[in-house]
Design a protein around this motif. Structure first.
Motif, PDB file in Angstrom:
ATOM      1  N   THR A 105     -18.222 -31.848 -17.990  1.00  0.00           N
ATOM      2  CA  THR A 105     -16.904 -31.500 -18.489  1.00  0.00           C
ATOM      3  C   THR A 105     -17.014 -31.317 -20.001  1.00  0.00           C
ATOM      4  O   THR A 105     -17.973 -31.770 -20.627  1.00  0.00           O
ATOM      5  CB  THR A 105     -15.873 -32.599 -18.161  1.00  0.00           C
ATOM      6  OG1 THR A 105     -16.337 -33.855 -18.662  1.00  0.00           O
ATOM      7  CG2 THR A 105     -15.674 -32.708 -16.659  1.00  0.00           C
ATOM      8  N   ALA A 106     -16.014 -30.644 -20.587  1.00  0.00           N
ATOM      9  CA  ALA A 106     -16.070 -30.386 -22.024  1.00  0.00           C
ATOM     10  C   ALA A 106     -16.075 -31.701 -22.804  1.00  0.00           C
ATOM     11  O   ALA A 106     -16.774 -31.839 -23.809  1.00  0.00           O
ATOM     12  CB  ALA A 106     -14.894 -29.517 -22.451  1.00  0.00           C
ATOM     13  N   ASP A 107     -15.299 -32.670 -22.345  1.00  0.00           N
ATOM     14  CA  ASP A 107     -15.302 -34.007 -22.934  1.00  0.00           C
ATOM     15  C   ASP A 107     -14.842 -34.983 -21.866  1.00  0.00           C
ATOM     16  O   ASP A 107     -14.546 -34.595 -20.732  1.00  0.00           O
ATOM     17  CB  ASP A 107     -14.417 -34.082 -24.194  1.00  0.00           C
ATOM     18  CG  ASP A 107     -12.988 -33.617 -23.934  1.00  0.00           C
ATOM     19  OD1 ASP A 107     -12.366 -34.120 -22.969  1.00  0.00           O
ATOM     20  OD2 ASP A 107     -12.495 -32.758 -24.670  1.00  0.00           O
ATOM     21  N   ASN A 109     -12.126 -36.491 -21.505  1.00  0.00           N
ATOM     22  CA  ASN A 109     -10.718 -36.391 -21.145  1.00  0.00           C
ATOM     23  C   ASN A 109     -10.391 -35.102 -20.401  1.00  0.00           C
ATOM     24  O   ASN A 109      -9.243 -34.882 -20.024  1.00  0.00           O
ATOM     25  CB  ASN A 109      -9.844 -36.479 -22.406  1.00  0.00           C
ATOM     26  CG  ASN A 109      -9.987 -37.811 -23.111  1.00  0.00           C
ATOM     27  OD1 ASN A 109     -10.073 -38.858 -22.471  1.00  0.00           O
ATOM     28  ND2 ASN A 109     -10.035 -37.786 -24.435  1.00  0.00           N
ATOM     29  N   ASP A 110     -11.382 -34.264 -20.231  1.00  0.00           N
ATOM     30  CA  ASP A 110     -11.178 -32.980 -19.571  1.00  0.00           C
ATOM     31  C   ASP A 110     -11.323 -33.146 -18.061  1.00  0.00           C
ATOM     32  O   ASP A 110     -12.388 -33.555 -17.580  1.00  0.00           O
ATOM     33  CB  ASP A 110     -12.208 -31.965 -20.091  1.00  0.00           C
ATOM     34  CG  ASP A 110     -11.978 -30.572 -19.534  1.00  0.00           C
ATOM     35  OD1 ASP A 110     -11.025 -30.394 -18.756  1.00  0.00           O
ATOM     36  OD2 ASP A 110     -12.752 -29.660 -19.867  1.00  0.00           O
ATOM     37  N   TYR A 112     -11.440 -30.826 -15.833  1.00  0.00           N
ATOM     38  CA  TYR A 112     -12.042 -29.655 -15.184  1.00  0.00           C
ATOM     39  C   TYR A 112     -13.559 -29.657 -15.378  1.00  0.00           C
ATOM     40  O   TYR A 112     -14.047 -29.552 -16.489  1.00  0.00           O
ATOM     41  CB  TYR A 112     -11.441 -28.373 -15.747  1.00  0.00           C
ATOM     42  CG  TYR A 112      -9.941 -28.292 -15.567  1.00  0.00           C
ATOM     43  CD1 TYR A 112      -9.391 -28.005 -14.321  1.00  0.00           C
ATOM     44  CD2 TYR A 112      -9.088 -28.536 -16.640  1.00  0.00           C
ATOM     45  CE1 TYR A 112      -8.024 -27.947 -14.145  1.00  0.00           C
ATOM     46  CE2 TYR A 112      -7.707 -28.481 -16.472  1.00  0.00           C
ATOM     47  CZ  TYR A 112      -7.181 -28.193 -15.222  1.00  0.00           C
ATOM     48  OH  TYR A 112      -5.819 -28.141 -15.046  1.00  0.00           O
ATOM     49  N   GLU A 113     -14.254 -29.795 -14.272  1.00  0.00           N
ATOM     50  CA  GLU A 113     -15.707 -29.792 -14.345  1.00  0.00           C
ATOM     51  C   GLU A 113     -16.243 -28.373 -14.311  1.00  0.00           C
ATOM     52  O   GLU A 113     -15.631 -27.472 -13.735  1.00  0.00           O
ATOM     53  CB  GLU A 113     -16.290 -30.608 -13.196  1.00  0.00           C
ATOM     54  CG  GLU A 113     -15.979 -30.062 -11.817  1.00  0.00           C
ATOM     55  CD  GLU A 113     -16.476 -30.986 -10.729  1.00  0.00           C
ATOM     56  OE1 GLU A 113     -17.226 -30.508  -9.872  1.00  0.00           O
ATOM     57  OE2 GLU A 113     -16.113 -32.178 -10.740  1.00  0.00           O
ATOM     58  N   ARG A 114     -17.381 -28.178 -14.937  1.00  0.00           N
ATOM     59  CA  ARG A 114     -18.027 -26.877 -15.004  1.00  0.00           C
ATOM     60  C   ARG A 114     -19.436 -26.994 -14.436  1.00  0.00           C
ATOM     61  O   ARG A 114     -20.163 -27.909 -14.806  1.00  0.00           O
ATOM     62  CB  ARG A 114     -18.075 -26.374 -16.454  1.00  0.00           C
ATOM     63  CG  ARG A 114     -16.694 -26.129 -17.056  1.00  0.00           C
ATOM     64  CD  ARG A 114     -16.737 -26.158 -18.556  1.00  0.00           C
ATOM     65  NE  ARG A 114     -15.438 -25.856 -19.156  1.00  0.00           N
ATOM     66  CZ  ARG A 114     -14.444 -26.732 -19.272  1.00  0.00           C
ATOM     67  NH1 ARG A 114     -14.602 -27.978 -18.834  1.00  0.00           N
ATOM     68  NH2 ARG A 114     -13.296 -26.376 -19.818  1.00  0.00           N
ATOM     69  N   GLY A 276     -19.571 -34.121 -21.333  1.00  0.00           N
ATOM     70  CA  GLY A 276     -18.524 -34.935 -20.730  1.00  0.00           C
ATOM     71  C   GLY A 276     -18.877 -35.369 -19.323  1.00  0.00           C
ATOM     72  O   GLY A 276     -19.484 -34.622 -18.558  1.00  0.00           O
ATOM     73  N   ASN A 278     -16.404 -36.889 -17.201  1.00  0.00           N
ATOM     74  CA  ASN A 278     -15.149 -37.255 -16.564  1.00  0.00           C
ATOM     75  C   ASN A 278     -15.204 -37.094 -15.046  1.00  0.00           C
ATOM     76  O   ASN A 278     -14.494 -37.771 -14.312  1.00  0.00           O
ATOM     77  CB  ASN A 278     -14.012 -36.402 -17.136  1.00  0.00           C
ATOM     78  CG  ASN A 278     -12.657 -36.815 -16.599  1.00  0.00           C
ATOM     79  OD1 ASN A 278     -12.191 -37.914 -16.842  1.00  0.00           O
ATOM     80  ND2 ASN A 278     -12.023 -35.931 -15.840  1.00  0.00           N
TER      81      ASN A 278
END
Length: 342
Positions: A105-107, A109-110, A112-114, A276, A278
């Protein structure tokens, strides 16, 4: 003038012919039984480079895939123009089942996983020993992501001509990680018996994704491993991380042929400033520690494995695992709650 009212007849009624054909609409999707199999090498703004047999083609995702994403490493089925000639475009109509997915994830707290890459076998965590200084928490986060994805981690230390690898290797010794140490001279063009060749042998028969902070020499290392496909390298400020980041998209490259007949792939990825976690449940991290996982059966529900009543302390005290292993587990779990720069 047309008449309306009680004297109206059928000749006065206007009507619009239906544009719908008599053929009923069907929801049956074409099976594309003649589709060819391919490997996605890179993705760039909706266009995908796919290896089909011995040639590369440009393709786009077919509409019937809907919102299903396609990433580097995916095994896909393609139809259309497969010649690979200029200005030709094929369509990806199916995505094969993935054996692994490396995500971030971007961080923290994000939500949305990528997906970084699909179907990789191992994760090479590239870290410079100096210029820039090693970021152990980023290494820990990459290890957590590797364990969660079921990838074999490989610690790759660069710039050993600037600093010793001993202290960092000592820190990760309890994890039993495979590792490789390289220097800038060894990666120089034309060097013989270099560490790059030794590392290449650890990649044979594997799909390895390279991840690392910007400026650690990741792309330079990939260029040494696959000299036929040199990627541009740039200068990145070691302190701020600013500069010309030369790898802007993931790219899969085949390793040169080996005398033992085993092939392999390396996937170069853009330098990361954060990783990230998360999307990762802490309970899954312990699965990478089989010597501790059995002892966790006695932990209370929802145990973070860093609490006064954690059963792992007694498990280690009884001699079932080394204290250093428990310390490593807790350090990795702690990264889930902290940012790399903390």
């Amino acid at each position: 003038m047309r008449r309306y009212g009680k004297h109206t007849d059928e000749d006065d009624i206007r009507f619009r012919p239906s544009r719908k054909g008599t053929r009923p609409r069907t929801h049956t999707r074409p099976k594309h039984e003649d589709a060819s199999e391919g490997l996605v090498l890179t993705v760039d703004r909706g266009r995908l480079t796919v290896l089909v047999e011995d040639r590369t083609i440009t393709a786009m995702k077919a509409r019937e895939l809907g919102r299903k994403g396609v990433v580097v490493g995916d095994r896909v089925a393609v139809v259309g123009d497969l010649t690979g000639e200029k200005d030709t475009l094929a369509r990806i109509v199916r995505v094969g089942e993935r054996t692994s997915t490396l995500r971030r994830t971007a961080d923290d707290n994000d939500p949305y996983e990528r997906i970084i890459v699909a179907n990789a076998d191992q994760l090479a965590i590239v870290t410079a020993l100096a210029d820039p200084e090693p970021r152990s928490r980023l290494i820990d986060r990459c290890l957590v992501a590797a364990f969660d994805a079921g990838l074999e981690p490989l610690l790759v230390l660069t710039k050993s001509d600037l600093a010793s690898a001993g202290p960092l290797l000592h820190t990760y010794a309890p994890l039993g990680l495979r590792y490789a140490v390289t220097s800038r001279d060894e990666l120089a063009e034309g060097s013989e018996g270099s560490a790059a060749e030794a590392l290449r042998e650890q990649l044979r028969g594997q799909i390895t994704v390279f991840v690392g902070h910007s400026g650690v020499g990741k792309t330079t290392l990939v260029n040494a491993l696959v000299p036929e496909r040199q990627r541009a390298t740039g200068i990145v400020n070691a302190v701020t991380g600013r500069g010309r980041h030369t790898t802007t998209s993931a790219l899969a490259l085949p390793l040169p042929p080996s005398t033992i007949g085993e092939d392999g792939w390396v996937i170069d990825t853009p330098g990361v400033r954060s990783f990230g976690l998360n999307h990762i449940q802490p309970s899954r991290v312990i699965q990478a520690f089989p010597d501790l996982e059995a002892g966790a059966a006695g932990c209370p529900r929802g145990c973070t494995h860093n609490e006064p009543d954690c059963a792992l302390d007694q498990w280690v005290a009884d001699g079932h695992a080394e204290p250093a292993r428990l310390h490593s587990l807790r350090r990795l779990l702690a990264t889930r709650e902290r940012r790399e720069g903390d």
